[in-house]
Motif scaffolding. Structure first.
Motif: not given
Length: 280
Positions: A55-70, A117-130
């Motif tokens: 995957n690609e990551y960049r500024e303002n990304d919010i990422l979730v990585i599950g337990g024991f996920l390499p 499986h991990g996930m990238k957050i695509l919406s509601k970032k304006d509320h999560i980042i603060p």
């Protein structure tokens, strides 16, 4: 909190850990940990391998990585500024084995399922980042409350999975080092011709044994994985606005045939390189 290959030592008796990473590059060794990881990338750019997927990551990304996920972050070392990431680590059972099973928190079950499986957050970032930016000044009770607010927002947000396949058995430290060496070799040498002899030597295995080993743990061949790395790097060249022709980008990313590059790019990205460039 120092992260070691395939282990993350959590301070004793702490259910929730907040960590700030401020480095030129993020920790770049393949690793896994029992805690679920929720990260906000304030600054930084690079590639992220999760499970079987690049995957690609960049500024303002919010990422979730599950337990024991390499996973492994491969920061773009050419980035001019410091990489900054805020992270919450927590174990689902750390607050009590049944805490997240109570009816009041039933809406969060989808979060825990998707986190596998991990996930990238695509919406509601304006509320999560603060909320992430407020964590540094909070005490432990306030941070726990913030975690619940973040989980609630993520459960309502649009998301995209980071991995399509997860190897069910936890890697040993030896396996982690071997897979880490292979991933690092591919991510550093993707622009060069790579042979099966070379990569099997990196893994210290015979060619046949390596092919079986890699496919069992990623559900794809090494060369399928290598093509995904090359396409992801090409997409970064294109989105960066680099004044290079498509054929030059293809060559820099290890493709010797422009027709093959166009075909593989469309298979993975859903559009041709030219169509992808038009988006930026």
């Amino acid at each position: 909190m120092k992260v070691l290959p395939f282990k993350i030592p959590k301070p004793k008796n702490e259910a929730l850990v907040y960590q700030e990473d401020r480095e030129h590059v993020f920790y770049n060794q393949l690793h896994q940990h029992g805690e679920i990881q929720i990260s906000f990338v304030e600054k930084g750019l690079g590639s992220l391998v999760v499970g079987d997927t690049i995957n690609e990551y960049r500024e303002n990304d919010i990422l979730v990585i599950g337990g024991f996920l390499p996973h492994v972050f491969k920061s773009d070392s050419k980035a001019a500024h410091q990489s900054v990431m805020y992270t919450l680590f927590f174990d689902k059972d750390a607050f009590g084995e049944t805490f997240f099973d109570i009816p009041d928190l039933s809406s969060l079950q989808d979060f825990f399922e998707k986190s596998k499986h991990g996930m990238k957050i695509l919406s509601k970032k304006d509320h999560i980042i603060p909320l992430f930016k407020s964590l540094a000044k909070q005490n432990k009770v306030e941070q726990m409350a913030t975690l619940l607010l973040v989980l609630n927002l993520i459960s309502k947000a649009k998301t995209a999975p980071l991995s399509s396949f997860v190897y069910k058995k936890m890697y040993s430290d030896d396996e982690g080092k071997r897979m880490g060496d292979v991933f690092r070799f591919a991510m550093e040498k993707f622009h060069e011709p790579i042979t099966l002899d070379q990569v099997s030597n990196v893994a210290n295995m015979s060619k046949n044994a390596f092919c079986r080993y890699f496919r069992k743990r990623t559900n794809k061949t090494f060369f399928q994985f290598l093509i995904e790395i090359r396409v992801e790097q090409a997409s970064k060249f294109i989105s960066s606005g680099a004044e290079l022709s498509i054929s030059m980008i293809a060559e820099r990313c290890g493709f010797k045939n422009i027709a093959n590059f166009n075909r593989k790019f469309k298979q993975i990205k859903g559009c041709t390189p030219s169509q992808y460039r038009a988006k930026f």
